[in-house]
Design a protein around this motif. Structure first.
Motif, mmCIF file in Angstrom:
data_model
loop_
_atom_site.group_PDB
_atom_site.id
_atom_site.type_symbol
_atom_site.label_atom_id
_atom_site.label_comp_id
_atom_site.label_asym_id
_atom_site.label_seq_id
_atom_site.Cartn_x
_atom_site.Cartn_y
_atom_site.Cartn_z
ATOM 1 N N GLU A 85 0.829 -1.207 0.000
ATOM 2 C CA GLU A 85 0.000 0.000 0.000
ATOM 3 C C GLU A 85 0.863 1.258 0.000
ATOM 4 O O GLU A 85 0.596 2.217 -0.732
ATOM 5 N N VAL A 88 2.504 1.724 -3.489
ATOM 6 C CA VAL A 88 1.527 2.232 -4.467
ATOM 7 C C VAL A 88 1.317 3.732 -4.265
ATOM 8 O O VAL A 88 1.343 4.510 -5.225
ATOM 9 N N GLN A 103 -0.279 4.640 -13.560
ATOM 10 C CA GLN A 103 -1.105 3.967 -12.572
ATOM 11 C C GLN A 103 -0.311 2.836 -11.937
ATOM 12 O O GLN A 103 0.347 2.058 -12.632
ATOM 13 N N CYS A 104 -0.425 2.742 -10.625
ATOM 14 C CA CYS A 104 0.208 1.684 -9.862
ATOM 15 C C CYS A 104 -0.863 1.092 -8.955
ATOM 16 O O CYS A 104 -1.573 1.839 -8.272
ATOM 17 N N VAL A 105 -1.004 -0.234 -8.971
ATOM 18 C CA VAL A 105 -2.051 -0.902 -8.188
ATOM 19 C C VAL A 105 -1.462 -2.092 -7.450
ATOM 20 O O VAL A 105 -0.333 -2.504 -7.722
ATOM 21 N N GLU A 107 -2.557 -6.135 -5.964
ATOM 22 C CA GLU A 107 -3.555 -7.212 -5.973
ATOM 23 C C GLU A 107 -3.052 -8.347 -5.115
ATOM 24 O O GLU A 107 -1.842 -8.587 -5.018
#
Length: 109
Positions: A85, A88, A103-105, A107
């Protein structure tokens, strides 16, 4: 009459066995941190992100960046929830500061 020489069951004379149980610790869930491709963020900027926030050397960073470019997504690393977290957030903030739509995510692995 019965003799009491066998020791009998006198209260307070027994032995107790104390067993210490180890607490069962569950391994924390791991999360993949991914960078998504876009048509605007420069490749060199992505390489810089990978070096700065994910401690990749130039070669590894370039390889991941090309994977993002060719396949639309690339894995930067696998971390516990809190670390993923944070990474990101750092990447997204840094990209915004430099006016890139990167964009950075994360999962669950």
């Amino acid at each position: 009459m019965q003799s009491d020489e066998g020791g009998g069951d006198e209260p307070g004379r027994g032995t107790a066995v104390i067993t210490r149980t180890k607490p069962k610790t569950k391994k924390p869930s791991l999360y993949r941190v991914l960078i998504l491709n876009d048509d605007y963020t420069p490749m060199e900027f992505v390489v810089h992100i990978l070096e700065r926030f994910f401690q990749k050397d130039r070669e590894a960073a370039t390889r991941i960046m090309l994977h993002v470019h060719n396949y639309g997504v690339g894995e930067c690393g696998v971390y516990t929830y809190e670390v993923a977290e944070t990474k990101v957030t750092q990447v997204m903030d840094f990209a915004r500061q430099h006016q890139h739509p990167l964009q950075c995510v994360m999962e669950k692995k």
